[in-house]
Design a protein around this motif. Structure first.
Motif, mmCIF file in Angstrom:
data_model
loop_
_atom_site.group_PDB
_atom_site.id
_atom_site.type_symbol
_atom_site.label_atom_id
_atom_site.label_comp_id
_atom_site.label_asym_id
_atom_site.label_seq_id
_atom_site.Cartn_x
_atom_site.Cartn_y
_atom_site.Cartn_z
ATOM 1 N N VAL A 85 112.369 9.485 4.129
ATOM 2 C CA VAL A 85 111.660 8.703 3.106
ATOM 3 C C VAL A 85 110.256 8.384 3.612
ATOM 4 O O VAL A 85 110.076 7.965 4.764
ATOM 5 C CB VAL A 85 112.425 7.389 2.789
ATOM 6 N N ILE A 86 109.280 8.610 2.747
ATOM 7 C CA ILE A 86 107.895 8.235 3.076
ATOM 8 C C ILE A 86 107.463 7.137 2.118
ATOM 9 O O ILE A 86 107.596 7.273 0.890
ATOM 10 C CB ILE A 86 106.933 9.441 2.978
ATOM 11 N N ASN A 87 106.960 6.061 2.686
ATOM 12 C CA ASN A 87 106.453 4.947 1.884
ATOM 13 C C ASN A 87 105.057 5.298 1.371
ATOM 14 O O ASN A 87 104.109 5.412 2.150
ATOM 15 C CB ASN A 87 106.410 3.684 2.766
ATOM 16 N N ALA A 88 104.943 5.428 0.049
ATOM 17 C CA ALA A 88 103.639 5.727 -0.563
ATOM 18 C C ALA A 88 102.991 4.452 -1.089
ATOM 19 O O ALA A 88 102.096 4.512 -1.936
ATOM 20 C CB ALA A 88 103.830 6.749 -1.681
ATOM 21 N N GLY A 89 103.437 3.304 -0.551
ATOM 22 C CA GLY A 89 102.880 2.011 -0.947
ATOM 23 C C GLY A 89 103.966 1.128 -1.526
ATOM 24 O O GLY A 89 104.563 1.490 -2.541
ATOM 25 N N ASP A 90 104.273 -0.003 -0.833
ATOM 26 C CA ASP A 90 105.268 -0.944 -1.369
ATOM 27 C C ASP A 90 104.646 -2.333 -1.487
ATOM 28 O O ASP A 90 104.347 -2.990 -0.504
ATOM 29 C CB ASP A 90 106.544 -0.967 -0.497
ATOM 30 N N GLY A 91 104.444 -2.750 -2.724
ATOM 31 C CA GLY A 91 103.867 -4.067 -3.003
ATOM 32 C C GLY A 91 102.609 -4.297 -2.192
ATOM 33 O O GLY A 91 101.751 -3.423 -2.086
ATOM 34 N N SER A 92 102.528 -5.465 -1.568
ATOM 35 C CA SER A 92 101.361 -5.755 -0.732
ATOM 36 C C SER A 92 101.718 -5.584 0.748
ATOM 37 O O SER A 92 101.049 -6.115 1.623
ATOM 38 C CB SER A 92 100.847 -7.164 -1.011
ATOM 39 N N HIS A 93 102.786 -4.809 1.038
ATOM 40 C CA HIS A 93 103.280 -4.674 2.409
ATOM 41 C C HIS A 93 102.548 -3.599 3.204
ATOM 42 O O HIS A 93 101.709 -3.903 4.048
ATOM 43 C CB HIS A 93 104.791 -4.414 2.374
ATOM 44 N N GLU A 94 102.840 -2.307 2.930
ATOM 45 C CA GLU A 94 102.204 -1.228 3.725
ATOM 46 C C GLU A 94 101.921 0.007 2.870
ATOM 47 O O GLU A 94 102.605 0.254 1.855
ATOM 48 C CB GLU A 94 103.098 -0.833 4.909
ATOM 49 N N HIS A 95 100.945 0.775 3.289
ATOM 50 C CA HIS A 95 100.598 2.065 2.679
ATOM 51 C C HIS A 95 100.206 2.973 3.861
ATOM 52 O O HIS A 95 99.030 3.235 4.103
ATOM 53 C CB HIS A 95 99.438 1.858 1.702
ATOM 54 N N PRO A 96 101.230 3.418 4.634
ATOM 55 C CA PRO A 96 100.924 4.064 5.914
ATOM 56 C C PRO A 96 100.072 5.327 5.837
ATOM 57 O O PRO A 96 99.200 5.527 6.690
ATOM 58 C CB PRO A 96 102.315 4.379 6.491
ATOM 59 N N THR A 97 100.309 6.176 4.817
ATOM 60 C CA THR A 97 99.512 7.420 4.797
ATOM 61 C C THR A 97 98.049 7.139 4.446
ATOM 62 O O THR A 97 97.164 7.901 4.820
ATOM 63 C CB THR A 97 100.118 8.489 3.848
ATOM 64 N N GLN A 98 97.780 6.022 3.753
ATOM 65 C CA GLN A 98 96.384 5.657 3.489
ATOM 66 C C GLN A 98 95.686 5.293 4.807
ATOM 67 O O GLN A 98 94.567 5.739 5.066
ATOM 68 C CB GLN A 98 96.322 4.466 2.522
ATOM 69 N N ALA A 99 96.358 4.514 5.645
ATOM 70 C CA ALA A 99 95.747 4.136 6.927
ATOM 71 C C ALA A 99 95.544 5.374 7.809
ATOM 72 O O ALA A 99 94.531 5.489 8.508
ATOM 73 C CB ALA A 99 96.610 3.110 7.645
ATOM 74 N N LEU A 100 96.491 6.302 7.760
ATOM 75 C CA LEU A 100 96.354 7.523 8.575
ATOM 76 C C LEU A 100 95.174 8.366 8.089
ATOM 77 O O LEU A 100 94.398 8.894 8.889
ATOM 78 C CB LEU A 100 97.658 8.334 8.531
ATOM 79 N N LEU A 101 95.016 8.469 6.777
ATOM 80 C CA LEU A 101 93.894 9.279 6.272
ATOM 81 C C LEU A 101 92.566 8.578 6.534
ATOM 82 O O LEU A 101 91.543 9.230 6.805
ATOM 83 C CB LEU A 101 94.098 9.639 4.789
ATOM 84 N N ASP A 102 92.567 7.255 6.490
ATOM 85 C CA ASP A 102 91.344 6.519 6.824
ATOM 86 C C ASP A 102 90.984 6.747 8.292
ATOM 87 O O ASP A 102 89.822 6.971 8.635
ATOM 88 C CB ASP A 102 91.541 5.016 6.559
ATOM 89 N N ALA A 103 92.001 6.710 9.158
ATOM 90 C CA ALA A 103 91.766 6.916 10.594
ATOM 91 C C ALA A 103 91.253 8.332 10.860
ATOM 92 O O ALA A 103 90.354 8.533 11.685
ATOM 93 C CB ALA A 103 93.050 6.666 11.376
ATOM 94 N N LEU A 104 91.817 9.303 10.160
ATOM 95 C CA LEU A 104 91.367 10.688 10.354
ATOM 96 C C LEU A 104 89.910 10.840 9.925
ATOM 97 O O LEU A 104 89.107 11.482 10.615
ATOM 98 C CB LEU A 104 92.267 11.645 9.551
ATOM 99 N N THR A 105 89.561 10.209 8.806
ATOM 100 C CA THR A 105 88.174 10.257 8.314
ATOM 101 C C THR A 105 87.229 9.659 9.357
ATOM 102 O O THR A 105 86.194 10.244 9.690
ATOM 103 C CB THR A 105 88.056 9.466 6.983
ATOM 104 N N ILE A 106 87.607 8.501 9.896
ATOM 105 C CA ILE A 106 86.745 7.828 10.886
ATOM 106 C C ILE A 106 86.651 8.686 12.148
ATOM 107 O O ILE A 106 85.556 8.923 12.675
ATOM 108 C CB ILE A 106 87.302 6.424 11.242
ATOM 109 N N ARG A 107 87.805 9.166 12.636
ATOM 110 C CA ARG A 107 87.809 9.914 13.902
ATOM 111 C C ARG A 107 86.982 11.182 13.807
ATOM 112 O O ARG A 107 86.268 11.547 14.745
ATOM 113 C CB ARG A 107 89.247 10.226 14.315
ATOM 114 N N ARG A 108 87.034 11.864 12.659
ATOM 115 C CA ARG A 108 86.251 13.097 12.499
ATOM 116 C C ARG A 108 84.761 12.796 12.443
ATOM 117 O O ARG A 108 83.943 13.584 12.906
ATOM 118 C CB ARG A 108 86.701 13.857 11.251
#
Ligand code: CP
Length: 321
Positions: free
Chosen positions: A135-158
């Motif tokens: 199961v992948i969390n694509a966003g649950d309420g105001s809790h977490e959106h893990p793939t968004q943080a990962l894509l943000d990190a990839l954008t910054i790192r590149r």
């Protein structure tokens, strides 16, 4: 040297991706390295691989989405998987079927990955306990959106070549934002300094526990920052008024060139989307390719989701053997 894309020994050390909280520096680094390879793969004329041939991915979105749902679908197709986008509006949920029964029904069809977005914090975790697919969390309420943080990190790192030691200001509606929570966890795991900039009404009561610096003034909060990450005002999660007026909010907390001048001259502007132009960000600044990486974030979203689907299905193969 083996590229991450060709390295069969990579393993994601969890059965599901439910959040960033609890992931190690090594795990986040591994996902980002693999996603980097998928950026190159997605830029090729022939983008499709057959890594997930015969696998089934189901997108189950109880909340609206453009970027996340489409990029998960594209990511799965580029890896050769069969993809089903469940329409909640026309499903048996409308006849009263529960979230858990729906998930167990889809699981019984030998689904390999369920990608779930839900309006309630914790709903995706609850569902993951009842199924044997990943199961992948694509966003649950105001809790977490893990793939968004990962894509943000990839954008910054590149763009910046690193995450370690950067100062990142996350600005706006932190209270209702799962993007903010996942980014706070991830940036701290990777050694960045995190500030939050918001009116007191838009900060969680327990913000002190997140280990971030708190500012209520945009210019002070942005001073010397490397990254300015804007958040959408999540009016759909608000009961009552959290800001006096949209005009006043933009005046004090909307990002424009004048406020951005407090950050480093090469500071990047980010926004997870969807944007409210003229509410949390000046429209012309959002489109300025010299400062804004918002379009790039969308591109990185497909690569990160390819990496997550790849890694989580490798684990499934390992578990089954
Ligand atoms: N950033 C994000 O989650 O966008 P969507 O709501 O369009 O998926």
């Amino acid at each position: 040297m083996t590229t991450p894309l060709a390295d069969p020994s990579l393993r994601f050390p969890h059965r599901h991706l439910l959040g960033i909280e609890g992931l190690s520096t090594e795990t986040v680094g591994m996902v980002l390295d693999l996603a980097d390879s998928y950026v190159e793969q997605s830029r090729k004329r022939d983008k499709t691989l057959d890594l997930l041939r015969g696998r089934t991915v189901i997108n189950l979105f109880f909340e609206s989405s453009t970027r996340t749902r489409t990029s998960f679908e594209l990511a799965a197709k580029r890896l050769g998987a069969d993809v089903i986008n469940m329409s909640v509006q026309t499903s048996a949920i409308k006849k009263g079927e529960t979230l858990i029964d729906t998930a167990m029904t889809l699981n019984a069809m030998h689904t390999d990955v369920l990608v779930v977005r839900h309006g309630d914090s914790g709903a995706v975790k609850l569902l993951s306990d009842k199924v044997n697919c990943a199961v992948i969390n694509a966003g649950d309420g105001s809790h977490e959106h893990p793939t968004q943080a990962l894509l943000d990190a990839l954008t910054i790192r590149r763009r910046k070549g690193r995450l370690q030691g950067l100062t990142v200001a996350i600005c706006g509606d932190v209270l209702h934002s799962r993007v903010a929570r996942s980014n706070i966890y991830l940036l701290q795991i990777m050694g960045a300094r995190v500030r939050v900039v918001a009116p007191p009404t838009l900060l969680p009561a327990a913000i002190d526990r997140f280990g971030v610096e708190v500012f209520h003034d945009m210019r002070k909060g942005l001073e010397g920052c490397d990254i300015v990450m804007m958040l959408r005002l999540q009016t759909e999660r608000m009961q009552g008024r959290f800001v006096p007026s949209v005009r006043e909010y933009f005046h004090f907390f909307g990002l424009d060139r004048d406020k951005l001048a407090a950050a480093h001259a090469d500071a990047l502007v980010m926004h997870p989307g969807p944007m409210n132009r003229g509410v949390e960000i000046d429209s012309e600044l959002a489109d300025d390719i010299n400062r804004s990486v918002i379009r790039e974030q969308v591109e990185m979203g497909v690569a990160v989701r390819m990496a997550c689907l790849d890694l989580l299905t490798r684990d499934i193969a390992g578990n089954q053997s």
